[in-house]
Design a protein around this motif. Structure first.
Motif, PDB file in Angstrom:
ATOM      1  N   HIS A 233       0.839  -1.192   0.000  1.00  0.00           N
ATOM      2  CA  HIS A 233       0.000   0.000   0.000  1.00  0.00           C
ATOM      3  C   HIS A 233       0.876   1.245   0.000  1.00  0.00           C
ATOM      4  O   HIS A 233       2.104   1.152   0.019  1.00  0.00           O
ATOM      5  CB  HIS A 233      -0.932   0.003   1.217  1.00  0.00           C
ATOM      6  N   SER A 234       0.238   2.375  -0.030  1.00  0.00           N
ATOM      7  CA  SER A 234       0.935   3.662   0.001  1.00  0.00           C
ATOM      8  C   SER A 234       0.153   4.640   0.859  1.00  0.00           C
ATOM      9  O   SER A 234      -1.075   4.648   0.832  1.00  0.00           O
ATOM     10  CB  SER A 234       1.096   4.229  -1.421  1.00  0.00           C
ATOM     11  N   MET A 509      -1.827   7.527 -12.198  1.00  0.00           N
ATOM     12  CA  MET A 509      -1.117   6.518 -11.426  1.00  0.00           C
ATOM     13  C   MET A 509      -2.059   5.757 -10.501  1.00  0.00           C
ATOM     14  O   MET A 509      -1.861   4.570 -10.229  1.00  0.00           O
ATOM     15  CB  MET A 509      -0.007   7.179 -10.610  1.00  0.00           C
ATOM     16  N   THR A 510      -3.102   6.425 -10.019  1.00  0.00           N
ATOM     17  CA  THR A 510      -4.097   5.748  -9.188  1.00  0.00           C
ATOM     18  C   THR A 510      -4.779   4.639  -9.972  1.00  0.00           C
ATOM     19  O   THR A 510      -4.941   3.510  -9.483  1.00  0.00           O
ATOM     20  CB  THR A 510      -5.143   6.758  -8.694  1.00  0.00           C
ATOM     21  N   ARG A 571       4.085   0.098  -9.342  1.00  0.00           N
ATOM     22  CA  ARG A 571       3.004   1.061  -9.595  1.00  0.00           C
ATOM     23  C   ARG A 571       2.816   1.989  -8.395  1.00  0.00           C
ATOM     24  O   ARG A 571       2.570   3.195  -8.554  1.00  0.00           O
ATOM     25  CB  ARG A 571       1.713   0.317  -9.891  1.00  0.00           C
ATOM     26  N   TYR A 572       2.900   1.436  -7.199  1.00  0.00           N
ATOM     27  CA  TYR A 572       2.782   2.282  -6.010  1.00  0.00           C
ATOM     28  C   TYR A 572       3.946   3.273  -5.926  1.00  0.00           C
ATOM     29  O   TYR A 572       3.768   4.419  -5.490  1.00  0.00           O
ATOM     30  CB  TYR A 572       2.737   1.428  -4.749  1.00  0.00           C
ATOM     31  N   TYR A 577       5.749   8.854  -6.477  1.00  0.00           N
ATOM     32  CA  TYR A 577       6.510   9.867  -7.205  1.00  0.00           C
ATOM     33  C   TYR A 577       5.590  10.932  -7.783  1.00  0.00           C
ATOM     34  O   TYR A 577       5.896  12.134  -7.731  1.00  0.00           O
ATOM     35  CB  TYR A 577       7.319   9.201  -8.317  1.00  0.00           C
ATOM     36  N   ALA A 578       4.450  10.506  -8.330  1.00  0.00           N
ATOM     37  CA  ALA A 578       3.497  11.466  -8.895  1.00  0.00           C
ATOM     38  C   ALA A 578       2.940  12.381  -7.812  1.00  0.00           C
ATOM     39  O   ALA A 578       2.782  13.590  -8.027  1.00  0.00           O
ATOM     40  CB  ALA A 578       2.357  10.723  -9.596  1.00  0.00           C
TER      41      ALA A 578
END
Length: 699
Positions: A233-234, A509-510, A571-572, A577-578
């Motif tokens: 997760h992030s 990105m989400t 991807r996370y 980063y985004a």
């Protein structure tokens, strides 16, 4: 969430009086074996719920049910939702607005989705989320539903109603394990496909028993094998402008945001012509437009992935068949020409939204590329305006240099006259001539810089250097009064194209994260084909050559050595980063506005003092020259006064040009007239834990 409990297990008439205990609009829950049923109480002992397969083998719509029927012999709880938007009569009204809706889906539109929509305004299901994260909990829920459905189906077959169904349920629990588990799985198959379970003949049950048992077991095995991204997760979250302290640095001054034609405030028609010309033919802008076109094409490709696909093919093959394989004589060992023509169709069911999330990510990237194009436009127009202002500065400095040459020519003549009268020597004459030559060299240097600046503007226009030779001297004015608009930090989100672009990339990105999560679930692709297949040409177009196929293809990841988990982590990381890029863009934007405003205010104060110094230096220069001409002072005094006057003139000119340059930079920092219409600044922020939840922040 807090809950108050009502014991509704006893079939008592007192249950009818609960309308004085439970307020209309209350969110009711009833714990069942393995799952929880939800409904909205609307008064008079009535509950509105999504019937689904609630105590029925047939799917039911959103409907009324009595409080006792809703309880079904179980305990009822009144659930308190702290973030409720709609309560009381409003929640009941929303529930009534969906009466008769018959689109029940276990994973995406169940009774809990319905009730959370009535109360919170957004449909979500904690039960589904827990089951997706914990496959064994999901398996338990599925078999609980199957057991309940089997009891109801048997009751319906035997004409039993009311409390007899619950007795039958207790009797069914004591039946043999083999019979019970087989029938549970039969119902589970029909339950998951949303169809009513039909009671087949004993002969048909025996012949299809393997299929009826195997399909549900495969489905449950797939769920347990695929859902394994727990722990990834992030906590990254896009910043809000309100969390930064800006009240002192960016005060509300009741000003206006820059308009799209902000450069017109300086009153120079040539500047507007140059900007319009650059927006039409600048290669830099063409590059940005090409990136937008590429992003649009990619989004169309991603959209095509969500639609059915139909293809046609034809092949002609000359082949010698082996005599020792499955091809019998006379074809075995002979050369044959095979004609094959097929019309095929395929469709990815996309149950977990992988293709839809890829499409949404592509659309967000397309929106980001459009915002990037606006960034390029703003950067280009700002560069042209500032370079044009630099050209104006050089012309003003050239005027000062020309005046200085005139002044020093006069000093040289005075020095020659003083030498004739014996007041000066050749030393003073050579000094005056040297200073005059230096002033003329400075003038030529400014002419060269003016020409280079013209060429620079031509390059910004995307034109050849000769276009720069057509640019005349600028006639820029001072511009409008500088006052900041109100509510600047919050509104800056939709006024700065770089912030909008960064926000769309967070959104993209989400969706990439959710696409990566959907990779953990089975893919089901339906395909069908029909065509002709024959040896030779004689029978190719006959009915006997017809061929057809239809069926599903299922792909499920079971062991990939951590590839999918690594992909999700990547991807996370991209999402983090985004988010960091977006937050940095916001901080940079706020500080740019504050810095440019501080520079403007400081320059305004400096100009006042510089103009005072300029007036005094000019008076001193005139007095020194008059005294030198009258023989009352020496040449050194005149030269010092002349240098001071020159420096004062240049200082005032530089400050005025700096002031205009800072005003241009401030207009650019405020977005240069850009207004976002894509709602990126108001994109929702939520959890990315579910494959069907629209979000713009991840956890």
């Amino acid at each position: 969430m807090e809950s108050s409990h009502l014991d509704c297990r006893a079939p008592s008439p007192a249950l009818d009086s609960t309308k004085f205990i439970i307020e209309p609009g209350a969110h009711l829950v009833s714990e069942r074996e393995g799952y929880t049923h939800h409904g909205i109480y609307v008064g008079n002992g009535q509950v509105i719920h999504y019937g689904g397969f609630h105590h029925s083998a047939k799917r039911h719509p959103v409907e009324y049910i009595s409080l006792r029927g809703f309880a079904a012999g179980k305990e009822i709880s009144v659930q308190s939702d702290p973030g409720a938007i709609y309560t009381g009569a409003d929640a009941a009204k929303r529930a009534r607005s969906r009466l008769g809706e018959d689109r029940y889906q276990l994973l995406t539109n169940n009774c809990e989705h319905f009730c959370s929509w009535c109360v919170l305004g957004v449909g979500h299901s904690e039960q589904v989320r827990r089951c997706l994260r914990n496959p064994w909990l999901g398996i338990r829920m599925l078999f609980a539903l199957a057991r309940e459905g089997y009891t109801i189906s048997v009751a319906a077959r035997n004409g039993l109603t009311g409390t007899s169904r619950f007795r039958l349920g207790r009797i069914a629990e004591t039946a043999s394990n083999v019979h019970r588990h087989v029938r549970q799985r039969i119902f589970l198959l029909h339950y998951l496909t949303g169809q009513r379970m039909s009671i087949q003949s004993n002969t048909r049950q025996r012949t299809s028993r393997v299929l009826q048992i195997g399909v549900p077991v495969m489905f449950v095995t797939a769920l347990s094998a695929c859902v394994n991204y727990a722990g990834i997760h992030s906590d990254a979250k896009p910043a809000e402008p309100q969390q930064y302290a800006t009240h002192q640095s960016l005060p509300a001054e009741q000003g206006h945001w820059p308009a799209a034609n902000w450069a017109d405030q300086f009153g120079d028609a040539q500047l507007r012509i140059l900007i319009d010309e650059a927006l039409k033919r600048s290669p830099t802008l063409d590059q940005a437009r090409a990136r937008v076109a590429a992003a649009a094409a990619y989004s169309e490709t991603a959209k095509a992935g969500t639609m059915p696909r139909v293809d046609a093919s034809y092949s002609l093959t000359r082949q010698q068949f082996s005599n020792t394989t499955f091809v019998p004589p006379p074809f075995g060992g002979s050369w044959q020409t095979e004609n094959r023509g097929l019309l095929s169709a395929s469709y990815d069911l996309d149950l977990w939204g992988k293709n839809r999330e890829a499409m949404k990510a592509a659309i967000s990237q397309y929106q980001a590329s459009q915002a990037d194009e606006e960034v390029v436009k703003l950067t280009l127009t700002t560069a042209i305006a500032r370079t044009y202002n630099q050209l104006a500065r050089l012309y003003v400095l050239r005027d000062i240099a020309q005046e200085e040459i005139t002044q020093r020519e006069q000093i040289d003549r005075i020095t020659a006259g003083r030498i004739a009268t014996g007041l000066d020597t050749e030393v003073e004459r050579k000094t005056a001539q040297a200073n005059l030559a230096m002033s003329r060299a400075a003038l030529k240097s400014l002419d060269g810089r003016i020409l280079a600046t013209r060429y620079q503007i031509a390059a910004l226009l995307g034109a050849g250097p000769d276009r720069g030779l057509q640019i005349t001297r600028p006639t820029l004015g001072s511009g409008d009064e500088v006052r900041l608009p109100d509510n600047l930090p919050a509104d800056l989100l939709s006024r700065r194209p770089d912030i909008v672009a960064a926000r769309w990339r967070v959104d993209a990105m989400t969706h990439d994260v959710k696409e990566a999560k959907a990779e953990f679930y089975p893919d089901i692709n339906l395909s069908a084909a029909i065509g002709l297949d024959a040896f030779g040409f004689g029978h190719f177009l006959t009915a006997a050559s017809r061929t057809a196929s239809v069926g599903p293809a299922i792909h499920l990841p079971i062991f990939d050595a951590g590839e999918l988990r690594a992909q999700l982590k990547g991807r996370y990381a991209d999402f983090d980063y985004a988010v960091a890029t977006y937050n940095q863009s916001l901080v940079t934007a706020l500080n740019e506005v504050a810095s440019q405003l501080a520079d403007v205010r400081s320059t305004d104060a400096q100009i006042v003092d510089a103009q005072t110094a300029q007036g005094a230096a000019r008076q001193a220069d005139k007095l020194a020259l008059a005294q030198y001409k009258a023989g009352l002072t020496n040449q050194l005094t005149v030269l010092n006064a002349d240098v001071n006057a020159l420096s004062a003139d240049q200082a005032v000119a530089d400050l005025r040009m700096n002031r205009r340059d800072q005003q241009i930079a401030l207009a650019s920092a405020l977005g240069g007239g850009f207004v976002d219409t894509s709602n990126a600044a108001s994109a929702p922020r939520a959890d990315v834990s579910g494959p069907n939840t629209p979000v713009a922040a991840a956890r």
